[in-house]
Design an enzyme around this catalytic site. Sequence first.
Site, short mmCIF file in Angstrom:
data_model
loop_
_atom_site.label_atom_id
_atom_site.label_comp_id
_atom_site.label_asym_id
_atom_site.label_seq_id
_atom_site.Cartn_x
_atom_site.Cartn_y
_atom_site.Cartn_z
N LYS A 1 31.55 38.49 21.16
CA LYS A 1 30.14 38.06 21.20
C LYS A 1 29.27 38.76 20.15
CE LYS A 1 29.52 36.16 25.80
NZ LYS A 1 30.84 36.38 26.43
N GLU B 1 18.95 34.78 27.15
CA GLU B 1 19.24 34.74 28.58
C GLU B 1 20.62 35.36 28.79
OE1 GLU B 1 19.96 32.23 26.56
OE2 GLU B 1 22.10 32.20 27.05
N SER C 1 39.83 37.36 23.28
CA SER C 1 38.38 37.39 23.02
C SER C 1 37.71 38.70 23.45
CB SER C 1 37.70 36.21 23.70
OG SER C 1 38.05 36.14 25.07
C1 LIG Z 1 31.57 35.33 27.06
C2 LIG Z 1 33.02 35.46 26.90
C3 LIG Z 1 33.86 34.32 26.76
C4 LIG Z 1 33.35 32.93 26.85
O1 LIG Z 1 32.46 32.53 25.86
P1 LIG Z 1 32.85 31.51 24.71
O2 LIG Z 1 31.54 31.15 24.13
O3 LIG Z 1 33.55 30.35 25.34
O4 LIG Z 1 33.73 32.22 23.77
C5 LIG Z 1 35.21 34.53 26.54
N1 LIG Z 1 35.74 35.77 26.50
C6 LIG Z 1 34.99 36.88 26.64
C7 LIG Z 1 35.64 38.21 26.57
C8 LIG Z 1 33.61 36.76 26.86
O5 LIG Z 1 32.87 37.87 27.01
#
Ligand SMILES: *Cc1c(COP(=O)(O)O)cnc(C)c1O
Length: 405
Positions: free
Chosen positions: A101, A123, A388
């Site tokens: 993020k 938000e 992610s």
């Molecule tokens: C917020 C988040 C997501 C989901 O958000 P996307 O916009 O779909 O990428 C996925 N993995 C993690 C670790 C997150 O914090």
Amino acid sequence: MILNGVDFETYFKNYPDDKGYFGPYGGAYISEELKAAMEEISTAYFTIAQSRQFIAELRRIRKEFQGRPTPVSHLERLSNKLGNVQLYVKREDLNHTGAHKLNHCMGEVLLAKYMGKKKVIAETGAGQHGVAMATAAAYFGMECDIYMGTEDIKKQAPNVARMKILGANVVEVTAGQATLKEAVDAAFAAYAKEYKDCIYCIGSVVGPHPFPMMVRDFQHVVGEEARAQFLDMTGHLPDAIVACVGGGSNAAGFFSGFLNDPVDIYGIEPLGRGTALGDHAASLQYGTEGVMHGFNSIMLKDENGDPAPVYSVASGLDYPSSGPEHAFLHTLGRVKYDVINDEDTIDAFYELARLEGIIPAIESAHAVAYGIKLAKKMGKGSVLINLSGRGDKDMDYIIEKYGIR
Ligand SMILES: *Cc1c(COP(=O)(O)O)cnc(C)c1O
């Protein structure tokens, strides 16, 4: 690669179009007032973000503050256990603050600074976007208002504390169910009043144009790095790549590095407890076309046509729609969207920790679970998974709900 009339060689020049559409999806379904504000952001983005100075500064920040490039790791023990397919992960868990993020938050707040704004507004639901925004705002010395529902504030005390320690102002939203939806409404309302001095920073590839495009572009670094690193490690491209899809920002950036390659691409949505409405958040799988939060996409609706209640074991994935570009890539057939349920996700969470020494975010564990499934089906080849984020934020929940396996 050309698919259903779309040439992926020139894809980024043509999509979105200048009104913000990816085929039929996207656009800006907002009040005239907010339209003017979005146009100001669009114009600034097209000039400032192309400037050599902006690009150089963002590159420096990524390297010196965020710790990029994040590595690609070979999951050797897990691959050996499964058979002949080699699994790899792109380590966004090692990006500063523990997830992808921050990539778009740093880009958005740097843009705000160049636009001469003094404040950023956002938000947050589970608090992850709020923490990343508060981090970026602290770095650039910007004021930061984070709108958050009362119910979420109660559940996410550690993230609320983090935001406050980072100097952000957490604005409690008490209306309605007092969760994410009301927080989005309140943040938009505040932005409509204050847009001269601030910009609104959306947390994923959703919302009105230009956000789905901007957030994808700021996340492109993930796919670009991963492609070069994988080629360097193995001498070839992966046969398949996998990412989880909530709003779709980590997937959009990761996929964008591979759209014109002969690589199978999989976007994984959460099937939660099952296929009944309310038990999952698999919007592309079970949803229909509609407008919400200022954009046209595929979404899960209740009997009145409003956004349906959704559920996922991963709070970052429980959103009733996905970004318009994902709806487009789904319709085109360039990306295959599939689902993984809670149970397989939690198994993959423990498996990755035990065999590889990596505790993933529960969101990311959806992609790992699908990679494991794919490896069993493929029999040979290679799969690159976007990890992610890391699982530190999920520890209390995992211990309480599943115990220590
Ligand atoms: C917020 C988040 C997501 C989901 O958000 P996307 O916009 O779909 O990428 C996925 N993995 C993690 C670790 C997150 O914090």
